[in-house]
Design a protein around this motif. Structure first.
Motif, PDB file in Angstrom:
ATOM      1  N   LEU A   1      19.349 -40.869 -22.140  1.00 33.74           N
ATOM      2  CA  LEU A   1      19.724 -41.832 -21.084  1.00 33.74           C
ATOM      3  C   LEU A   1      19.325 -41.874 -19.743  1.00 33.74           C
ATOM      4  CD1 LEU A   1      23.476 -41.675 -22.164  1.00 33.74           C
ATOM      5  CD2 LEU A   1      21.871 -43.507 -22.800  1.00 33.74           C
ATOM      6  N   ALA A   2      18.743 -40.561 -19.511  1.00 34.75           N
ATOM      7  CA  ALA A   2      18.211 -40.320 -18.172  1.00 34.75           C
ATOM      8  C   ALA A   2      16.548 -40.604 -18.103  1.00 34.75           C
ATOM      9  CB  ALA A   2      18.528 -39.012 -17.564  1.00 34.75           C
ATOM     10  N   LYS A   3      16.207 -40.733 -19.311  1.00 34.68           N
ATOM     11  CA  LYS A   3      14.685 -40.946 -19.573  1.00 34.68           C
ATOM     12  C   LYS A   3      13.893 -39.626 -18.961  1.00 34.68           C
ATOM     13  CE  LYS A   3      14.357 -45.966 -19.729  1.00 34.68           C
ATOM     14  NZ  LYS A   3      15.784 -46.237 -20.671  1.00 34.68           N
ATOM     15  N   SER A   4      14.399 -38.791 -19.159  1.00 38.05           N
ATOM     16  CA  SER A   4      13.930 -37.173 -18.801  1.00 38.05           C
ATOM     17  C   SER A   4      13.096 -36.659 -19.688  1.00 38.05           C
ATOM     18  CB  SER A   4      14.994 -36.432 -18.029  1.00 38.05           C
ATOM     19  OG  SER A   4      14.359 -35.213 -17.812  1.00 38.05           O
ATOM     20  N   GLU A   5      11.706 -37.101 -19.741  1.00 38.93           N
ATOM     21  CA  GLU A   5      10.726 -36.679 -20.594  1.00 38.93           C
ATOM     22  C   GLU A   5      10.631 -34.971 -20.923  1.00 38.93           C
ATOM     23  OE1 GLU A   5       6.166 -36.821 -21.318  1.00 38.93           O
ATOM     24  OE2 GLU A   5       6.792 -38.684 -20.490  1.00 38.93           O
ATOM     25  N   ALA A   6      10.556 -34.442 -19.622  1.00 37.51           N
ATOM     26  CA  ALA A   6      10.376 -32.936 -19.625  1.00 37.51           C
ATOM     27  C   ALA A   6      11.307 -32.432 -20.398  1.00 37.51           C
ATOM     28  CB  ALA A   6      10.278 -32.355 -18.393  1.00 37.51           C
ATOM     29  N   GLU A   7      12.613 -32.661 -20.060  1.00 33.61           N
ATOM     30  CA  GLU A   7      13.922 -32.225 -20.498  1.00 33.61           C
ATOM     31  C   GLU A   7      13.967 -32.207 -22.005  1.00 33.61           C
ATOM     32  OE1 GLU A   7      18.764 -32.033 -19.383  1.00 33.61           O
ATOM     33  OE2 GLU A   7      17.324 -33.296 -18.074  1.00 33.61           O
ATOM     34  N   LEU A   8      13.732 -33.699 -22.265  1.00 30.56           N
ATOM     35  CA  LEU A   8      13.652 -34.052 -23.821  1.00 30.56           C
ATOM     36  C   LEU A   8      12.895 -33.190 -24.603  1.00 30.56           C
ATOM     37  CD1 LEU A   8      15.658 -35.996 -25.307  1.00 30.56           C
ATOM     38  CD2 LEU A   8      13.584 -37.803 -24.771  1.00 30.56           C
ATOM     39  N   ARG A   9      11.556 -33.002 -23.838  1.00 27.85           N
ATOM     40  CA  ARG A   9      10.566 -32.262 -24.626  1.00 27.85           C
ATOM     41  C   ARG A   9      11.309 -30.680 -25.016  1.00 27.85           C
ATOM     42  NH1 ARG A   9       6.603 -33.137 -21.134  1.00 27.85           N
ATOM     43  NH2 ARG A   9       6.981 -31.220 -20.173  1.00 27.85           N
ATOM     44  N   ALA A  10      11.769 -30.208 -24.263  1.00 30.20           N
ATOM     45  CA  ALA A  10      12.297 -28.771 -24.172  1.00 30.20           C
ATOM     46  C   ALA A  10      13.400 -28.710 -25.090  1.00 30.20           C
ATOM     47  CB  ALA A  10      12.685 -28.112 -22.700  1.00 30.20           C
ATOM     48  N   LEU A  11      14.391 -29.906 -25.108  1.00 29.49           N
ATOM     49  CA  LEU A  11      15.483 -29.675 -25.894  1.00 29.49           C
ATOM     50  C   LEU A  11      15.270 -29.928 -27.203  1.00 29.49           C
ATOM     51  CD1 LEU A  11      17.790 -31.895 -23.609  1.00 29.49           C
ATOM     52  CD2 LEU A  11      18.216 -29.340 -24.151  1.00 29.49           C
ATOM     53  N   ARG A  12      14.291 -30.653 -27.433  1.00 31.75           N
ATOM     54  CA  ARG A  12      13.828 -31.041 -28.913  1.00 31.75           C
ATOM     55  C   ARG A  12      13.219 -29.621 -29.346  1.00 31.75           C
ATOM     56  NH1 ARG A  12      11.731 -37.079 -28.107  1.00 31.75           N
ATOM     57  NH2 ARG A  12      13.539 -38.221 -28.709  1.00 31.75           N
ATOM     58  N   ALA A  13      12.329 -29.039 -28.744  1.00 28.31           N
ATOM     59  CA  ALA A  13      11.858 -27.565 -29.083  1.00 28.31           C
ATOM     60  C   ALA A  13      12.977 -26.779 -29.518  1.00 28.31           C
ATOM     61  CB  ALA A  13      10.827 -27.162 -28.009  1.00 28.31           C
ATOM     62  N   ILE A  14      13.944 -26.906 -28.648  1.00 29.80           N
ATOM     63  CA  ILE A  14      15.147 -25.657 -29.029  1.00 29.80           C
ATOM     64  C   ILE A  14      15.572 -26.043 -30.233  1.00 29.80           C
ATOM     65  CG2 ILE A  14      17.530 -24.832 -28.254  1.00 29.80           C
ATOM     66  CD1 ILE A  14      16.588 -25.278 -25.367  1.00 29.80           C
ATOM     67  N   LYS A  15      15.907 -27.565 -30.525  1.00 27.85           N
ATOM     68  CA  LYS A  15      16.770 -28.005 -31.616  1.00 27.85           C
ATOM     69  C   LYS A  15      15.863 -27.597 -33.062  1.00 27.85           C
ATOM     70  CE  LYS A  15      18.850 -31.939 -33.609  1.00 27.85           C
ATOM     71  NZ  LYS A  15      19.952 -32.838 -33.444  1.00 27.85           N
ATOM     72  N   ALA A  16      14.599 -27.878 -32.497  1.00 28.27           N
ATOM     73  CA  ALA A  16      13.628 -27.535 -33.747  1.00 28.27           C
ATOM     74  C   ALA A  16      13.842 -26.142 -34.138  1.00 28.27           C
ATOM     75  CB  ALA A  16      12.281 -27.803 -33.533  1.00 28.27           C
ATOM     76  N   ALA A  17      13.802 -25.223 -33.071  1.00 26.56           N
ATOM     77  CA  ALA A  17      14.043 -23.846 -33.376  1.00 26.56           C
ATOM     78  C   ALA A  17      15.297 -23.369 -33.967  1.00 26.56           C
ATOM     79  CB  ALA A  17      13.706 -22.980 -32.078  1.00 26.56           C
ATOM     80  N   ILE A  18      16.274 -24.019 -33.752  1.00 31.86           N
ATOM     81  CA  ILE A  18      17.659 -23.865 -34.085  1.00 31.86           C
ATOM     82  C   ILE A  18      17.774 -24.286 -35.992  1.00 31.86           C
ATOM     83  CG2 ILE A  18      20.035 -24.813 -34.611  1.00 31.86           C
ATOM     84  CD1 ILE A  18      19.900 -24.794 -31.410  1.00 31.86           C
ATOM     85  N   LEU A  19      17.153 -25.003 -36.104  1.00 35.32           N
ATOM     86  CA  LEU A  19      16.876 -25.752 -37.705  1.00 35.32           C
ATOM     87  C   LEU A  19      15.970 -24.827 -38.343  1.00 35.32           C
ATOM     88  CD1 LEU A  19      16.483 -29.555 -36.978  1.00 35.32           C
ATOM     89  CD2 LEU A  19      18.485 -28.426 -37.904  1.00 35.32           C
ATOM     90  N   LEU A  20      14.754 -24.498 -37.730  1.00 37.78           N
ATOM     91  CA  LEU A  20      14.050 -23.517 -38.527  1.00 37.78           C
ATOM     92  C   LEU A  20      14.905 -22.216 -38.737  1.00 37.78           C
ATOM     93  CD1 LEU A  20      10.510 -23.697 -36.611  1.00 37.78           C
ATOM     94  CD2 LEU A  20      11.096 -24.193 -39.342  1.00 37.78           C
ATOM     95  N   ALA A  21      15.592 -21.795 -37.815  1.00 34.35           N
ATOM     96  CA  ALA A  21      16.325 -20.466 -38.126  1.00 34.35           C
ATOM     97  C   ALA A  21      17.411 -20.524 -38.959  1.00 34.35           C
ATOM     98  CB  ALA A  21      17.045 -19.901 -36.582  1.00 34.35           C
ATOM     99  N   LYS A  22      18.137 -21.652 -38.936  1.00 36.51           N
ATOM    100  CA  LYS A  22      19.247 -21.937 -40.053  1.00 36.51           C
ATOM    101  C   LYS A  22      18.804 -21.858 -41.305  1.00 36.51           C
ATOM    102  CE  LYS A  22      22.981 -24.262 -38.094  1.00 36.51           C
ATOM    103  NZ  LYS A  22      23.828 -25.442 -37.884  1.00 36.51           N
ATOM    104  N   THR A  23      17.374 -22.566 -41.521  1.00 35.64           N
ATOM    105  CA  THR A  23      17.017 -22.664 -42.788  1.00 35.64           C
ATOM    106  C   THR A  23      15.958 -21.787 -43.254  1.00 35.64           C
ATOM    107  OG1 THR A  23      15.208 -24.295 -42.334  1.00 35.64           O
ATOM    108  CG2 THR A  23      17.208 -25.238 -42.800  1.00 35.64           C
ATOM    109  N   ALA A  24      15.838 -20.717 -42.553  1.00 39.16           N
ATOM    110  CA  ALA A  24      14.811 -19.598 -42.944  1.00 39.16           C
ATOM    111  C   ALA A  24      15.251 -18.800 -44.077  1.00 39.16           C
ATOM    112  CB  ALA A  24      14.770 -18.726 -41.702  1.00 39.16           C
ATOM    113  N   GLU A  25      14.268 -18.346 -44.721  1.00 39.38           N
ATOM    114  CA  GLU A  25      14.667 -17.627 -45.890  1.00 39.38           C
ATOM    115  C   GLU A  25      15.657 -16.365 -45.737  1.00 39.38           C
ATOM    116  OE1 GLU A  25      11.989 -15.592 -49.477  1.00 39.38           O
ATOM    117  OE2 GLU A  25      11.160 -17.400 -48.551  1.00 39.38           O
TER     118      GLU A  25
END
Length: 150
Positions: A16-40
């Motif tokens: 909503l704030a169109k904050s590209e830098a924040e969005l980039r970092a948050l998506r990286a965190i979300k991706a890491a969470i998903l990877l950790a949750k689905t890790a073998e």
């Protein structure tokens, strides 16, 4: 409230704030969470300790990249890493300041009975467990080395 829920709401706010830098970092965190949750071997859930460890790893990656980019005079890339690091650090537990870290390491050295640099491994094992998520491993190592060399 879990880290994942916090991240999801933060992503919406950043969009909503169109904050590209924040969005980039948050998506990286979300991706890491998903990877950790689905890790073998994972059970699909993350404990608070797992989340903290994952965030520490992401922060360390950004710090290392930042250092490399600065050495190579790539300020454009360094700025991006700094922006992402600032967002990641918002979700990390409060970090120890230098004096609190020094007190903790002195206490751990006393507990382990370490007296020389040869005891560094024993101290580091205990220190990294007790101070996990509260400070960087490099900072612990440098301080332990300094204190045991006296």
């Amino acid at each position: 409230m879990s880290l994942e829920l916090n991240i999801n709401s933060a992503i919406k706010a950043a969009m909503l704030a169109k904050s590209e830098a924040e969005l980039r970092a948050l998506r990286a965190i979300k991706a890491a969470i998903l990877l950790a949750k689905t890790a073998e071997g994972g059970n699909g859930e993350l404990t608070e300790a797992d989340e903290s460890k994952m965030l520490q790893k992401l922060a360390k990656q950004r710090k290392d990249s930042l250092e490399i980019f600065r050495q190579q005079n790539r300020e454009d890339l360094a700025v991006k890493e700094e922006e992402e690091l600032a967002v990641i650090e918002r979700f990390l537990p409060k970090q120890l300041d230098e004096s609190a870290l020094r007190e903790a390491v002195i206490r751990i050295i006393a507990e382990t009975g370490a007296t020389s640099p040869a005891d560094m491994g024993k101290v580091m094992g205990t220190a990294t467990k007790q101070l996990a998520g509260q400070t960087d491993g490099k900072a612990i190592s440098a301080l332990v080395k300094e204190l045991l060399s006296k």
